[in-house]
Design a protein around this motif. Sequence first.
Motif, PDB file in Angstrom:
ATOM      1  N   UNK A  20       0.929  -1.129   0.226  1.00 26.10           N
ATOM      2  CA  UNK A  20      -0.195  -0.158  -0.324  1.00 26.10           C
ATOM      3  C   UNK A  20       0.841   1.411  -0.005  1.00 26.10           C
ATOM      4  N   UNK A  21       2.082   1.102   0.362  1.00 25.75           N
ATOM      5  CA  UNK A  21       2.973   2.333   0.492  1.00 25.75           C
ATOM      6  C   UNK A  21       3.725   2.350  -0.475  1.00 25.75           C
ATOM      7  N   UNK A  22       3.806   1.390  -1.637  1.00 24.73           N
ATOM      8  CA  UNK A  22       4.617   1.339  -2.723  1.00 24.73           C
ATOM      9  C   UNK A  22       5.902   0.914  -2.720  1.00 24.73           C
ATOM     10  N   UNK A  23       5.989  -0.028  -1.658  1.00 26.94           N
ATOM     11  CA  UNK A  23       7.283  -0.970  -1.555  1.00 26.94           C
ATOM     12  C   UNK A  23       6.942  -2.005  -2.444  1.00 26.94           C
ATOM     13  N   UNK A  24       8.656  -2.418  -2.919  1.00 29.04           N
ATOM     14  CA  UNK A  24       8.627  -3.675  -3.941  1.00 29.04           C
ATOM     15  C   UNK A  24       8.813  -4.785  -2.829  1.00 29.04           C
ATOM     16  N   UNK A  25       7.827  -5.757  -3.033  1.00 20.05           N
ATOM     17  CA  UNK A  25       7.524  -6.825  -1.942  1.00 20.05           C
ATOM     18  C   UNK A  25       7.910  -8.128  -2.772  1.00 20.05           C
ATOM     19  N   UNK A  26       8.507  -9.114  -2.123  1.00 22.39           N
ATOM     20  CA  UNK A  26       8.772 -10.390  -2.544  1.00 22.39           C
ATOM     21  C   UNK A  26       8.283 -11.492  -1.460  1.00 22.39           C
ATOM     22  N   UNK A  27       7.366 -12.475  -2.339  1.00 25.03           N
ATOM     23  CA  UNK A  27       6.852 -13.447  -1.307  1.00 25.03           C
ATOM     24  C   UNK A  27       7.700 -14.480  -1.651  1.00 25.03           C
ATOM     25  N   UNK A  34      -0.146 -21.698  -3.877  1.00 25.83           N
ATOM     26  CA  UNK A  34      -0.692 -20.936  -2.507  1.00 25.83           C
ATOM     27  C   UNK A  34      -0.156 -19.538  -2.593  1.00 25.83           C
ATOM     28  N   UNK A  35       1.299 -19.379  -2.924  1.00 23.70           N
ATOM     29  CA  UNK A  35       1.766 -18.112  -2.874  1.00 23.70           C
ATOM     30  C   UNK A  35       1.190 -17.041  -4.027  1.00 23.70           C
ATOM     31  N   UNK A  36       0.579 -17.828  -5.216  1.00 22.25           N
ATOM     32  CA  UNK A  36       0.260 -16.891  -6.339  1.00 22.25           C
ATOM     33  C   UNK A  36      -1.202 -16.436  -5.933  1.00 22.25           C
ATOM     34  N   UNK A  37      -1.773 -17.207  -5.097  1.00 20.87           N
ATOM     35  CA  UNK A  37      -3.273 -17.021  -4.632  1.00 20.87           C
ATOM     36  C   UNK A  37      -3.387 -15.604  -3.719  1.00 20.87           C
ATOM     37  N   UNK A  38      -2.181 -16.015  -2.901  1.00 17.49           N
ATOM     38  CA  UNK A  38      -2.104 -14.896  -1.883  1.00 17.49           C
ATOM     39  C   UNK A  38      -1.653 -13.499  -2.524  1.00 17.49           C
ATOM     40  N   UNK A  39      -0.927 -13.591  -3.456  1.00 14.53           N
ATOM     41  CA  UNK A  39      -0.445 -12.591  -4.288  1.00 14.53           C
ATOM     42  C   UNK A  39      -1.492 -11.702  -5.079  1.00 14.53           C
ATOM     43  N   UNK A  40      -2.502 -12.570  -5.571  1.00 20.07           N
ATOM     44  CA  UNK A  40      -3.579 -12.163  -6.473  1.00 20.07           C
ATOM     45  C   UNK A  40      -4.588 -11.447  -5.559  1.00 20.07           C
ATOM     46  N   UNK A  41      -4.620 -12.203  -4.218  1.00 16.50           N
ATOM     47  CA  UNK A  41      -5.499 -11.391  -3.050  1.00 16.50           C
ATOM     48  C   UNK A  41      -5.079 -10.001  -2.801  1.00 16.50           C
ATOM     49  N   UNK A  42      -3.691 -10.038  -2.743  1.00 15.57           N
ATOM     50  CA  UNK A  42      -3.133  -8.616  -2.057  1.00 15.57           C
ATOM     51  C   UNK A  42      -3.079  -7.714  -3.340  1.00 15.57           C
ATOM     52  N   UNK A  43      -3.152  -8.131  -4.534  1.00 17.58           N
ATOM     53  CA  UNK A  43      -3.268  -6.987  -5.606  1.00 17.58           C
ATOM     54  C   UNK A  43      -4.511  -6.611  -5.792  1.00 17.58           C
ATOM     55  N   UNK A  44      -5.627  -7.458  -5.491  1.00 19.20           N
ATOM     56  CA  UNK A  44      -6.896  -6.847  -5.441  1.00 19.20           C
ATOM     57  C   UNK A  44      -7.020  -5.899  -4.320  1.00 19.20           C
ATOM     58  N   UNK A  45      -6.726  -6.213  -3.134  1.00 18.72           N
ATOM     59  CA  UNK A  45      -6.878  -5.249  -2.047  1.00 18.72           C
ATOM     60  C   UNK A  45      -6.031  -3.882  -2.138  1.00 18.72           C
ATOM     61  N   UNK A  46      -4.843  -4.163  -2.849  1.00 23.78           N
ATOM     62  CA  UNK A  46      -3.995  -3.030  -2.713  1.00 23.78           C
ATOM     63  C   UNK A  46      -3.461  -2.186  -4.324  1.00 23.78           C
ATOM     64  N   UNK A  49       1.447  -5.377  -6.975  1.00 23.10           N
ATOM     65  CA  UNK A  49       1.662  -6.663  -6.967  1.00 23.10           C
ATOM     66  C   UNK A  49       2.920  -7.154  -6.505  1.00 23.10           C
ATOM     67  N   UNK A  50       2.948  -7.893  -5.476  1.00 22.69           N
ATOM     68  CA  UNK A  50       4.142  -8.708  -4.769  1.00 22.69           C
ATOM     69  C   UNK A  50       4.844  -9.758  -5.913  1.00 22.69           C
ATOM     70  N   UNK A  51       5.952 -10.120  -5.763  1.00 26.62           N
ATOM     71  CA  UNK A  51       6.706 -10.792  -6.742  1.00 26.62           C
ATOM     72  C   UNK A  51       6.985 -12.030  -5.984  1.00 26.62           C
ATOM     73  N   UNK A  52       6.865 -13.115  -6.797  1.00 25.55           N
ATOM     74  CA  UNK A  52       6.807 -14.464  -6.284  1.00 25.55           C
ATOM     75  C   UNK A  52       8.329 -14.797  -6.422  1.00 25.55           C
ATOM     76  N   UNK A  53       8.803 -15.389  -5.241  1.00 25.75           N
ATOM     77  CA  UNK A  53      10.153 -16.022  -5.321  1.00 25.75           C
ATOM     78  C   UNK A  53      10.269 -17.594  -4.895  1.00 25.75           C
TER      79      UNK A  53
END
Length: 72
Positions: A20-27, A34-46, A49-53
Amino acid sequence: MPSRQPDIALIRPSMQALLAHGAKVYMAARNEAKALIAIEELKVETKREAIFLKLDLADLSSVKAAAREFMS
């Protein structure tokens, strides 16, 4: 003793705030699905998009591959 993986529910609020504060976030996670589902949910909320690693701390080759990907 079995390894204890952090539950996404514990990490999610921090990731959400950082995104939400514009940080580059890696999961980093073993389970990509499971990670991609969480990333998609976060993308909808914020709207960000976080980056999967892919990372399995029990597998040294996975750790090395994740480090190479992160540094590239």
